[in-house]
Design an enzyme around this catalytic site. Structure first.
Site, PDB file in Angstrom:
ATOM      1  N   HIS A 178     -24.361  54.926-124.990  1.00 17.77           N
ATOM      2  CA  HIS A 178     -23.782  54.778-125.894  1.00 17.77           C
ATOM      3  C   HIS A 178     -24.630  56.384-126.453  1.00 17.77           C
ATOM      4  O   HIS A 178     -24.691  57.281-125.081  1.00 17.77           O
ATOM      5  CB  HIS A 178     -25.365  54.590-126.176  1.00 17.77           C
ATOM      6  CG  HIS A 178     -26.287  54.693-127.492  1.00 17.77           C
ATOM      7  ND1 HIS A 178     -26.953  55.302-128.076  1.00 17.77           N
ATOM      8  CD2 HIS A 178     -26.489  53.827-128.181  1.00 17.77           C
ATOM      9  CE1 HIS A 178     -27.141  55.101-129.292  1.00 17.77           C
ATOM     10  NE2 HIS A 178     -26.676  53.732-129.731  1.00 17.77           N
ATOM     11  N   SER A 193     -27.351  53.235-138.785  1.00 20.99           N
ATOM     12  CA  SER A 193     -28.199  52.764-139.907  1.00 20.99           C
ATOM     13  C   SER A 193     -27.099  51.491-141.053  1.00 20.99           C
ATOM     14  O   SER A 193     -27.118  51.994-141.730  1.00 20.99           O
ATOM     15  CB  SER A 193     -28.144  54.056-140.987  1.00 20.99           C
ATOM     16  OG  SER A 193     -28.997  55.182-140.371  1.00 20.99           O
ATOM     17  N   ASN A 207     -29.291  46.961-130.421  1.00 23.71           N
ATOM     18  CA  ASN A 207     -29.926  47.348-129.326  1.00 23.71           C
ATOM     19  C   ASN A 207     -31.412  47.860-129.780  1.00 23.71           C
ATOM     20  O   ASN A 207     -31.227  48.998-130.986  1.00 23.71           O
ATOM     21  CB  ASN A 207     -28.826  48.933-129.832  1.00 23.71           C
ATOM     22  CG  ASN A 207     -29.362  49.481-128.629  1.00 23.71           C
ATOM     23  OD1 ASN A 207     -30.238  49.677-127.831  1.00 23.71           O
ATOM     24  ND2 ASN A 207     -29.078  50.763-129.001  1.00 23.71           N
ATOM     25  N   GLU A 239     -20.011  55.266-133.541  1.00 24.65           N
ATOM     26  CA  GLU A 239     -20.995  54.906-133.388  1.00 24.65           C
ATOM     27  C   GLU A 239     -21.830  56.383-134.035  1.00 24.65           C
ATOM     28  O   GLU A 239     -21.451  57.618-133.089  1.00 24.65           O
ATOM     29  CB  GLU A 239     -21.899  54.932-133.140  1.00 24.65           C
ATOM     30  CG  GLU A 239     -21.991  53.682-132.487  1.00 24.65           C
ATOM     31  CD  GLU A 239     -23.671  52.872-131.827  1.00 24.65           C
ATOM     32  OE1 GLU A 239     -23.538  52.113-132.680  1.00 24.65           O
ATOM     33  OE2 GLU A 239     -24.027  53.939-130.733  1.00 24.65           O
ATOM     34  N   GLU A 295     -27.671  58.651-127.079  1.00 28.03           N
ATOM     35  CA  GLU A 295     -28.809  59.100-126.503  1.00 28.03           C
ATOM     36  C   GLU A 295     -28.386  59.116-125.565  1.00 28.03           C
ATOM     37  O   GLU A 295     -28.825  60.141-124.477  1.00 28.03           O
ATOM     38  CB  GLU A 295     -29.222  57.869-126.676  1.00 28.03           C
ATOM     39  CG  GLU A 295     -29.859  58.007-128.424  1.00 28.03           C
ATOM     40  CD  GLU A 295     -30.256  56.715-129.512  1.00 28.03           C
ATOM     41  OE1 GLU A 295     -30.656  56.270-128.600  1.00 28.03           O
ATOM     42  OE2 GLU A 295     -30.625  56.673-130.675  1.00 28.03           O
ATOM     43  N   GLY A 352     -29.341  56.054-137.094  1.00 26.48           N
ATOM     44  CA  GLY A 352     -30.999  55.984-136.715  1.00 26.48           C
ATOM     45  C   GLY A 352     -31.261  57.421-137.976  1.00 26.48           C
ATOM     46  O   GLY A 352     -32.901  57.756-138.104  1.00 26.48           O
ATOM     47  N   LYS A 393     -33.063  48.882-128.031  1.00 28.25           N
ATOM     48  CA  LYS A 393     -33.513  50.555-127.532  1.00 28.25           C
ATOM     49  C   LYS A 393     -35.073  50.892-125.969  1.00 28.25           C
ATOM     50  O   LYS A 393     -35.039  49.518-125.860  1.00 28.25           O
ATOM     51  CB  LYS A 393     -33.872  51.891-128.859  1.00 28.25           C
ATOM     52  CG  LYS A 393     -32.689  51.382-129.590  1.00 28.25           C
ATOM     53  CD  LYS A 393     -32.479  53.078-130.471  1.00 28.25           C
ATOM     54  CE  LYS A 393     -31.283  52.944-131.088  1.00 28.25           C
ATOM     55  NZ  LYS A 393     -31.149  53.830-131.496  1.00 28.25           N
TER      56      LYS A 393
HETATM   57  C1  PEP Z   1     -28.025  52.519-132.675  1.00 29.41           C
HETATM   58  O1  PEP Z   1     -28.512  52.907-131.213  1.00 29.41           O
HETATM   59  O2  PEP Z   1     -26.653  52.039-131.826  1.00 29.41           O
HETATM   60  C2  PEP Z   1     -27.571  52.578-133.814  1.00 29.41           C
HETATM   61  C3  PEP Z   1     -26.814  52.387-134.636  1.00 29.41           C
HETATM   62  O3  PEP Z   1     -28.869  52.597-134.247  1.00 29.41           O
HETATM   63  P1  PEP Z   1     -29.332  52.446-135.913  1.00 29.41           P
HETATM   64  O4  PEP Z   1     -28.869  51.552-136.271  1.00 29.41           O
HETATM   65  O5  PEP Z   1     -31.085  52.935-135.644  1.00 29.41           O
HETATM   66  O6  PEP Z   1     -28.744  54.349-137.117  1.00 29.41           O
END
Ligand code: PEP
Length: 254
Positions: A98, A216, A13, A170, A100, A176, A15
């Site tokens: 997601h 992460s 992703n 997630e 976010e 993040g 972003k």
């Molecule tokens: C994501 O945005 O879906 C995500 C898992 O980000 P990160 O791997 O940076 O934690």
């Protein structure tokens, strides 16, 4: 025991990152590693990069995705793009819900459900994201949150409609932050989500639906996460912007 239908999926992703030139460079890197990947690979790219990245990925097997889409097919929704537009631009997949989007842009379970319908109608493979916040985990609400997000998100569809759907677990506290869920925490949540899928459409549906872990994921922890029986892939943010993604694509399942 993972079903044969559950081919591992390693998804990046990107972003709201990367210029077109940077997107081209990263797409070439991913395309170059496609043959040695341990599963299916997908990249969810910014809307501006969909067409250029699509050109690079042609014939590589890497699937192209968008990060969000509106549930209406067209109309006066300034700033939005619709699921048919995403498909028309060459995408095969789309992220829905997601965290976010839920937190910063007000996506509700009801909207996510409508977006899912629109994505399926447009022929896209939807990746529906669910996950609890730190506060919810600490106040023992994780299972209630996951149960609601899965039930409300997938509400009203026949099993055949949902055959292509992918779920991404997630935990918001892991996105993040560098705080990855332990493999045991991920497995526990995935097993719980699979039980919810069973409640909705039975054993066959639950056993055949891919559940990705996101939060992460790195080149260092991907193998231990992918070793879990109910972890069928990874949704990767930060590490998907780097060479590390090649190592994630080539994870070794213990
Ligand atoms: C994501 O945005 O879906 C995500 C898992 O980000 P990160 O791997 O940076 O934690």
């Amino acid at each position: 025991m993972a079903s044969n239908l559950r081919r591992p999926l390693l998804a990046g992703n990107w972003k709201m990152n990367l210029t077109l030139a940077q997107s081209v460079e990263l797409a070439k890197l991913v395309a170059g590693g496609a043959n040695s990947a341990s599963g299916e690979v997908a990249v969810f790219v910014p809307a501006t990069a969909i067409t250029v990245v699509g050109e690079i990925l042609k014939g590589t097997g890497v699937r192209l995705g968008a990060q969000n889409g509106h549930f209406e097919a067209s109309g006066a929704y300034t700033g939005e793009i619709s699921m048919p537009m995403i498909a028309d631009a060459g995408c095969a997949m789309v992220l829905i819900g997601h965290s976010e989007r839920r937190k910063l842009f007000g996506d509700t379970d009801a909207w996510i459900n409508k977006k899912l319908g629109a994505a399926l109608k447009a022929g896209l493979t939807p990746v529906v994201c669910v996950g609890e916040t730190l506060e919810e985990r600490e106040s023992q609400k994780t299972w209630r949150v996951l149960e609601t997000q899965v039930a409300e998100g997938l509400k009203g569809f026949a099993p055949a409609d949902l055959a292509k759907v992918v779920i991404a677990y997630e935990p918001v506290w892991a996105i993040g932050t560098g705080k990855t869920a332990t493999p045991a925490q991920a497995q526990e949540a995935h097993l719980f989500i699979r039980a919810q899928l069973k409640k909705i459409h039975g054993d066959g549906f639950a056993a055949g639906t891919r559940i990705l872990y996101g939060g992460s994921v790195t080149a260092e922890n991907v193998d231990s996460l992918m070793a879990q029986a109910d972890v069928d892939g990874a949704l990767v943010g930060g590490a998907s912007l780097k060479k590390d993604f090649l190592r994630i694509m080539g994870f070794q399942k213990a």
